[in-house]
Write an enzyme that holds these catalytic residues in place. Structure first.
Site, short mmCIF file in Angstrom:
data_model
loop_
_atom_site.label_atom_id
_atom_site.label_comp_id
_atom_site.label_asym_id
_atom_site.label_seq_id
_atom_site.Cartn_x
_atom_site.Cartn_y
_atom_site.Cartn_z
CE1 TYR A 62 79.98 38.62 25.72
CE2 TYR A 62 81.16 40.47 25.18
CZ TYR A 62 80.32 39.75 25.98
OH TYR A 62 80.34 40.10 27.45
CE LYS B 192 76.76 40.32 27.42
NZ LYS B 192 76.02 40.04 28.60
CG ASP C 296 71.38 26.83 31.55
OD1 ASP C 296 70.86 27.69 31.05
OD2 ASP C 296 72.69 26.08 31.22
CB ILE C 297 69.84 32.13 32.01
CG1 ILE C 297 70.92 32.13 30.97
CG2 ILE C 297 70.13 32.94 33.61
CD1 ILE C 297 71.39 33.53 30.69
CG ASN D 270 75.58 27.12 33.64
OD1 ASN D 270 76.63 27.78 34.00
ND2 ASN D 270 75.18 27.10 32.53
CD GLU E 164 92.13 37.43 5.02
OE1 GLU E 164 91.28 37.49 4.24
OE2 GLU E 164 93.35 36.69 4.49
CB SER F 112 79.93 43.85 26.74
OG SER F 112 81.34 43.76 26.26
CB ILE G 247 82.17 39.87 37.20
CG1 ILE G 247 83.31 40.18 36.09
CG2 ILE G 247 81.72 41.08 37.81
CD1 ILE G 247 82.85 41.06 34.95
#
Length: 327
Positions: free
Chosen positions: A152, A156, A65-66, A39, A279, A128, A18
């Site tokens: 994830y 967020k 890099d953050i 990075n 599963e 997200s 993006i």
């Protein structure tokens, strides 16, 4: 409208899927400078080949890099605005949750803190739709409950909560963008961790039947990457000082419909294989996620441009140009 004429903008993750399109959209504006901080964990300099021909565009020369606080602060010096897209992706977070914590949660805190320290006027931050989990109402408005169950989405949610705290404590202007299912060029087309659209296209290109888990009725909101990039710039230019916004089309597309559309565009009559969920996948599955676009339209002036068929065709054309697809 917020005037970004002659502005200096730092794009964190600007060489990524993006981010590279965000850089392109920013260069359409009358900005003074766009600096890319990346990075290259997932981004590629090749995605910025055309943008870097513009004298206003450059790469931050000493990494990106953050998690590197001192370098991040150095990159923000003298900038007016920050657009931050850096994150570990959903399936990476599933397998490497501690690293996901350091990148997505601690890293987001670092970005917010550096914005305050460097008097950044506004931060556009990538959240997200994963924060929502499975839908309890459709379309999902921004007030939809957080039903997320994965690492994830949890990262967020934490990022949104920290952005809210930084806005309240320091007055930092932040707009968080909750992306629906983004697809398009520069998305990793071949990695183990990739999206449903590249996976289907790769199967068909290899003359293998596309595989659908379950019955294909699970439905999502697919949005083309150029629209998402434009939304980042719309948010930057808006008068809105704080808020979280869906970035989607509000169009419901089932996985079966998606597969049928791709087969049509590829002129393929290949048979689709349906298989039961494992599963593990069944437990984590989000069955429906379609976002309301009303708030983003009204408050930041964003409306999508590309319908699914048009966006998929643009992706297929790009794959042909880059040799990933024979047409």
């Amino acid at each position: 409208m917020n005037n970004i004429k002659d502005a200096k903008v730092l794009v964190i993750g600007g060489a990524g899927f993006i981010g590279s399109f965000v850089v392109s959209e920013l260069l359409k504006e009358d900005v003074a400078e766009v600096v890319v901080y990346d990075n290259f964990a997932r981004g590629k300099k090749a995605y910025l080949e055309e943008q870097l021909k513009d004298p206003r565009c450059s790469m931050f020369p000493i990494g990106g890099d953050i998690r590197e606080v001192d370098i991040l602060n150095e990159a923000m010096k003298g900038k007016d605005y920050v657009v931050s897209l850096a994150a570990m992706w959903l399936l990476h977070c599933k397998d490497f949750p501690r690293t996901a914590f350091h990148v997505n949660i601690e890293g987001t805190f670092n970005v917010l803190e550096a914005c305050v320290k460097n008097n950044i006027k506004k931060l556009i931050w990538s959240s997200s739709a994963s924060v929502y989990g499975d839908a309890v109402e459709l379309p999902m408005t921004e007030s939809h409950p957080f039903n997320n169950k994965n690492f994830y989405g949890a990262s967020k949610i934490a990022g949104e909560a920290m952005a809210t705290a930084f806005n309240d404590r320091y007055g930092l202007e932040v707009i968080g963008l909750r992306y629906m299912n983004v697809y398009g060029p520069h998305q990793d087309q071949t990695a183990a961790y990739t999206g449903v659209v590249p996976i289907m296209l790769n199967k068909i290109e290899a003359n293998e039947s596309p595989v659908i888990n379950g019955d294909g009725s699970q439905a999502y909101d697919f949005i083309y990457v150029e629209d998402v990039a434009r939304c980042n710039v719309d948010a930057l230019k808006s008068d809105t000082k704080f808020g979280m916004y869906n970035v989607g089309t509000e169009v419901q597309t089932s996985i079966k419909q998606l597969c049928d559309t791709i087969l049509e565009l590829k002129n393929s009559d290949m048979e689709v294989i349906y298989k039961p969920y494992s599963e593990d996948d069944a437990r984590a599955l989000v069955q429906n996620r379609i976002g309301s676009r009303k708030k983003a339209e009204e408050e930041i002036g964003f409306r999508y441009k590309y319908e699914l068929k048009e966006g998929l065709q643009k992706l297929i054309d790009w794959r042909i140009e880059t040799g990933l697809d024979n047409g």
